[in-house]
Design an enzyme around this catalytic site. Structure first.
Site, PDB file in Angstrom:
ATOM      1  N   HIS A  62       0.733  -1.213   0.124  1.00 56.95           N
ATOM      2  CA  HIS A  62       0.106   0.096   0.013  1.00 56.95           C
ATOM      3  C   HIS A  62       1.053   1.237   0.116  1.00 56.95           C
ATOM      4  CE1 HIS A  62      -2.943  -2.888   2.175  1.00 56.95           C
ATOM      5  NE2 HIS A  62      -3.271  -3.024   1.133  1.00 56.95           N
ATOM      6  N   LYS A  71       6.165   6.123   7.381  1.00 57.83           N
ATOM      7  CA  LYS A  71       5.901   5.013   8.344  1.00 57.83           C
ATOM      8  C   LYS A  71       6.552   4.640   9.541  1.00 57.83           C
ATOM      9  CE  LYS A  71       2.074   3.270   5.458  1.00 57.83           C
ATOM     10  NZ  LYS A  71       1.235   2.246   4.748  1.00 57.83           N
ATOM     11  N   TYR A 131       1.699   1.487  14.024  1.00 56.38           N
ATOM     12  CA  TYR A 131       2.549   2.466  13.026  1.00 56.38           C
ATOM     13  C   TYR A 131       1.924   3.836  13.041  1.00 56.38           C
ATOM     14  CZ  TYR A 131      -0.703   0.900   9.234  1.00 56.38           C
ATOM     15  OH  TYR A 131      -1.523   0.964   8.455  1.00 56.38           O
TER      16      TYR A 131
END
Length: 181
Positions: A62, A71, A131
């Protein structure tokens, strides 16, 4: 905290300092000042995500084509193989990927900067993944590259067929995907 560059130097494996004793352990999972001092990255996290998954669940690959997310990924229960794919057109590592095992036991974290597709597969019975992101999730900008793209040839360390969402089953091929200029 120790920051170790991966084979793609912009992706960092972070090892926090853990303080164990007879009661258990304590560690700072995030400290803005120490993150900056250790990595040199001026991050501003705006969202925390928490997922729970069973063995062989594979989520990814993604990314957001606009307002890309950096992230900082960690596991608070179980073990995963975390994967980052460079999708920056001007990068010398375009189309290359790195992976790291993250677990509640090793307490490692992976910094994945904006400009990467991200995915993971659960290697333990279950796993909880936390995350932080540097941008908010915007559904209309969300994109998915198929997890088993032949050009990427990612070794997911699968012990059985992956369990995929409907979206992840129909991700685009890497060569057809929108990537970053």
């Amino acid at each position: 905290m120790i920051a170790t560059p991966t084979q793609i130097p912009d992706v960092l494996l972070l090892q926090p300092k853990v303080f164990p004793d007879e009661r258990g352990f304590l560690f700072e999972s995030f400290n803005q000042q120490k993150f900056l001092e250790t990595t040199g990255i001026k991050s501003h996290f705006v969202q925390d995500n928490h997922s729970f998954s069973h063995r062989n669940v594979l989520r990814g690959l993604h990314y957001q084509i606009h307002r890309p997310q950096g992230k900082l990924v960690r596991v608070c229960s179980g073990k995963i193989l975390d994967v980052a794919v460079d999708i920056r057109k001007s990068s010398p590592t375009l189309g290359k990927w790195v992976s790291s095992e993250l677990s509640a036991e090793n307490k490692y974290q992976l910094w994945i900067p904006p400009g990467f597709a991200h995915g993971f597969v659960v290697l333990s019975e279950t796993a909880e993944v936390l995350y932080k992101t540097t941008e908010y999730y915007v559904p209309e900008y969300n994109r998915c590259i198929i997890w088993n793209d032949q050009d990427l040839s990612i070794d997911w360390h699968l012990s059985a067929a992956p369990i995929l969402s409907a979206k992840d089953q129909v991700g685009e091929r890497f060569t057809d995907a929108e990537i970053f200029d």
